[in-house]
Design a protein around this motif. Sequence first.
Motif: not given
Length: 735
Positions: A494, A534-535, A537-539, A543, A573
């Motif tokens: 984050e 992975k964490a 790219l989810e923020q 991307t 990913l």
Amino acid sequence: MASRPSEPLLNLIRAVSRKRGLNTAALAKAVDLPRAHLKHVLAGAEPLTVDELIALAQALELGPAELGALPLSSEDQAGGTAADGTAVDGTAVDGDPDGTNANPATRGTAALAMVGADSAADPIGAAANAYGNHSEQILRLGLALGCDIHLVMDSTLITESGVPKTTLAQFKERLPIRLDAAFHRTLPARSGPPDPVLRLPLHLPLPVGRHPADHALPAGPRPRRSRARGRRVRRRWWLSRRAPAPGRIGMPSLGNPMRPSPMAGLCSLFFPLLFPLLVGCGSCTHPRRAPHKAGASQQNTTLAILAPPKALSATRPGRPATAGGAMGVNEGVGIPAAWVLQGRVRPNQEAALLQADTAALVDLGAKIVRANTATYPWLSWQAHRRHQERFDQADRWVSAVQGAGLEPLMVLGPWPGNQTAAHTNAYVPQDMDAYTAWIGRVVERYDHDGVDDMPGLLSPVRYWEVDNEPDLHNSVPPRGGRSSTDPADFETPEQYAKVLVATSAAIRKADPKALVLNAGLYRPHTDSGRAWLKALLEQPGVTDAFDILSLHCYSDRDDLGAQTRTIQTWQALAPDKPLWVTETSVASQGRAPYITPQWQARMLVGTYGLMLAGGADRIFWHTLADPPTTMRRGSRLLFSTHSLLQSLADGGFQDKPAGAAYRRLARLLADIDPSTLVELPATGGRLLKVGDGWLAFWGQPEVPPGAAVETDLITGTQHPAGSTAHAPAWLSPAG
């Protein structure tokens, strides 16, 4: 009264500072620390962290010989009065009064300043035994210097070690352990007959409420509360083990006969003199197995063919026009920090040294070079704030690289490279507006648009990477352990996402044509590294914030497993992003019998072949040249044998087998359309179709129809192709 363990080290630092002509202010500037803090450290009022020890050792050129002269036990240490050294003249010493300075041209990695032990010098003191237990000796040295040593054990390998099963259940993957130097002084480590057993004080997390009634607790300081993720109980007991073979350390059964087990996960070890002796470079995430027979795993490879992701366009951002454009070198152009900060290399000499590096890169066939924020030219926001935003060194670097026809990839960010945790407790800058404004000024200087450009800029710098290895930063305590922040809460996905998104926006605002890379991740070939990515790219916004995925890949195994898993992480990913492997290499010397200069060359071709077959656009080898062998004698420094060339005492370079293989591979790929590269099914090895020829990059693949000549990529010798090829080799048709 005996002094504390670190007093002899502080005395050494103060004495060498005076010898070098550095007062507290000059030394604080050289190591990039606040002067007030450094004064307290040298006076013994604040602890000296290992990150600070590294910086001081580099700035003062403290090598194993100097450190080895220190007493190895608290009983032998002499008392001393703290001094801050402020009476010393602050001017840098010119010349070489004691004859110890090496030729400035014999530069290597940033660790070069930490070597220099003469062949007659004992690298770790008079008590060293070259045939003894190296792990025990280096642990003793670390604890004697006052360094708390943090280890991370692979929990799956110590299930029968005697550690309570409830503890192992809480730490299913990695078990953190701390060896406390202060406690060691109270109850010193000792060994003796009948078995070569080393007994050390050990901190080990236990479940809340668990009392180890079946394990005796030693007398000593009261247990302290743990800061590790809410666990409030930390006990101390003895760790006893048999002396292991070099490269292995045992975790015993407590109260039972000891059985050595492999150690893994030493990425959070805080003593760099211990680190290179216990583990090989890049092996932190994999336990050591029994030594392979050289080439054995090549003969029995079971790795699947890696096809590039279909989501990628042939005209994707940053893809080179030819496959030869994939040939990169990380930190291939630079000067050790200590040499610059001590005045041993003057500004008017820097350009010539940089040009010597670029000439060597061009000769090798490299097309692109990466500059890290932790190395010359130190393009980080903190460094520029401390030095009044100076661009002279960055200008020289860009001029040398562009003048040689090389493409630059420049890393920039808020903190210096892998030293982030040594500089801050909070990764995200407090003043983001000031930080992003600086990012804009940097990019504007090198975008070649005619506005506030660097004088003499030949072409735009298009590739910008935002920081380096953030997944490594949060595995060590911030500010070298002085912070109350849990490492797991530092530079989280984050937090890095906030910096990446803001930095990318500032880069693109200054240069809409710029291409942004995320910070190269340290361990994408592991489960923890993949989870971190992975964490990230989810923020929100991540991307869209970067154009090219940057990953690193290090290994000391005689196979291509880590390389394969790195490609698989990308394909799983972020298959819609181009891949650049911005750091990769293996050593040419090591404990495993298969690690030789020839093996390094085979691994280089294997790594490039597999990465290209999997669809990577650029691959950067780390680095250009090893330090001279005379300066590495008696020591094993991190990355001291990973390079393509060997530095010579007279300032020149000499090919290693890896350099010869790199040069031949670069020539073969020079005019090849990268979209035509395809791996072919091959029994016994790995085969890549390259234009009219074939690259046998691993094992002993069957020779394809039409191949008539086999060329050894290490030696350059040619012979008629047989039924099988011996990698690394180039297969070409007749004529």
